[in-house]
Design an enzyme around this catalytic site. Structure first.
Site, PDB file in Angstrom:
ATOM      1  CG  HIS A 249      37.193  35.739  40.950  1.00 52.53           C
ATOM      2  ND1 HIS A 249      36.555  36.422  39.939  1.00 52.53           N
ATOM      3  CD2 HIS A 249      38.389  36.361  41.109  1.00 52.53           C
ATOM      4  CE1 HIS A 249      37.316  37.414  39.505  1.00 52.53           C
ATOM      5  NE2 HIS A 249      38.453  37.393  40.195  1.00 52.53           N
ATOM      6  CB  CYS A 265      42.065  37.070  39.761  1.00 55.18           C
ATOM      7  SG  CYS A 265      42.436  37.843  41.334  1.00 55.18           S
TER       8      CYS A 265
END
Length: 299
Positions: A249, A265
């Site tokens: 992301h 992440c």
């Protein structure tokens, strides 16, 4: 998904489950099915067969499948059951070019002709499941296991279709780089932020499980990819993120690119994420390594 302060809500949005926050009591967002590429760009699904050998080649016997008890767990967004075998090629960057789509509930085994451990379903949290094919043996097919790290699930013949996978993402932890490959050719590379000490981005092969809208403004207004991978040490992440998945992301600023600041992440620029969202489909293989032997030409 980076297990950041707001990642918990985000993961919940991914796959309709709390990504990095399963069971935390937060309402998740529904995963958004990835739009299909133009029909001309996708080969037609191929129905699985028992064993099809080239003309003149010997046919390999199919290992029989033991009956699967109805009481086996289903593989969901929660961590997958234990007992599945390790992926022996987990750090290989050789592209996986075929995806498998269950058309019904499939018993997943620990080996060809082995023990049934769980059921692989056609969807996870309402999103159609596409898992990369990793190996074949004795008429069986091994796929990358969802909701687990560096594990395979073996499936007997029947109950699935296959599709071609043309893309791959390779993430290098040391140079903090993500590279998009198509048909084995490097297309673009971007600088990324990765997991902080103790919450490192997990090594090994995984895949894009689905996508979700950004739940908070800190994600820069760009959709998020949820991966099949989960934190290597679930107890190391904040309590509200436990049960969530690793994701790809953006962030509301790019000041931390090239550093280890996330909860596991992969963060990249909004422009890079938008390009990947427009080009990649669910099931796209992803592999995380420390570094490639040589930088890609797009570095």
């Amino acid at each position: 998904m980076a297990f950041d302060r707001f990642e918990r809500q985000w993961l919940g949005g991914v796959l309709g489950v709390a990504v990095l926050l399963a069971g935390a009591g937060f309402t998740g967002y529904a995963l958004t099915p990835t739009p299909a590429p133009p029909r001309s760009a996708l080969p037609a699904p191929v129905a699985s067969a028992d064993v099809v050998a080239p003309t003149g080649a010997p046919t390999q016997p199919v290992a029989p499948a033991a009956p699967a008890p109805d009481g086996l767990p289903e593989i969901t967004y929660d961590p997958a059951p234990d007992g599945f075998p390790a992926d022996p090629d987990t750090l290989s960057t050789t592209p996986l070019t075929e995806g498998l789509r269950p058309t019904r509930r499939l018993a997943a085994y620990d080996a060809p002709g082995g023990r049934p451990l769980a059921f692989l379903m056609p969807t996870i949290s309402g999103v159609d499941l596409t898992v990369p094919v990793a190996r074949r043996d004795a008429g069986w097919t091994a796929v990358l296991l969802p909701s687990a790290n560096r594990r395979l699930a073996w499936l007997p013949p029947g109950g699935f279709t296959t599709v071609a996978l043309r893309d791959q993402l390779v993430i290098e932890r040391v140079p903090h780089r993500i590279t998009w490959y198509r048909a084995g050719r490097a297309i673009r590379s971007w600088k990324v932020s990765l997991g902080q000490r103790g919450q490192e981005t997990p090594l090994g092969r995984t895949f894009i499980l689905g996508r979700t809208p950004p739940p908070e403004s800190v994600y820069g207004g760009v959709d998020i990819f949820a991966l099949g991978a989960v934190p290597d040490d679930p107890d190391a992440v904040p309590a509200g993120l436990r049960g969530a998945h690793i994701g790809i992301h953006t962030w509301h600023h790019d000041g931390e690119l090239g550093r280890d600041t996330t909860n596991g992440c992969i963060r990249l620029t909004p422009g890079g994420q938008r390009e990947l969202l427009a080009e990649l489909r669910d099931g796209t293989p992803v592999v995380v390594v420390d570094a490639l032997p040589a930088p890609p030409p797009t570095a």
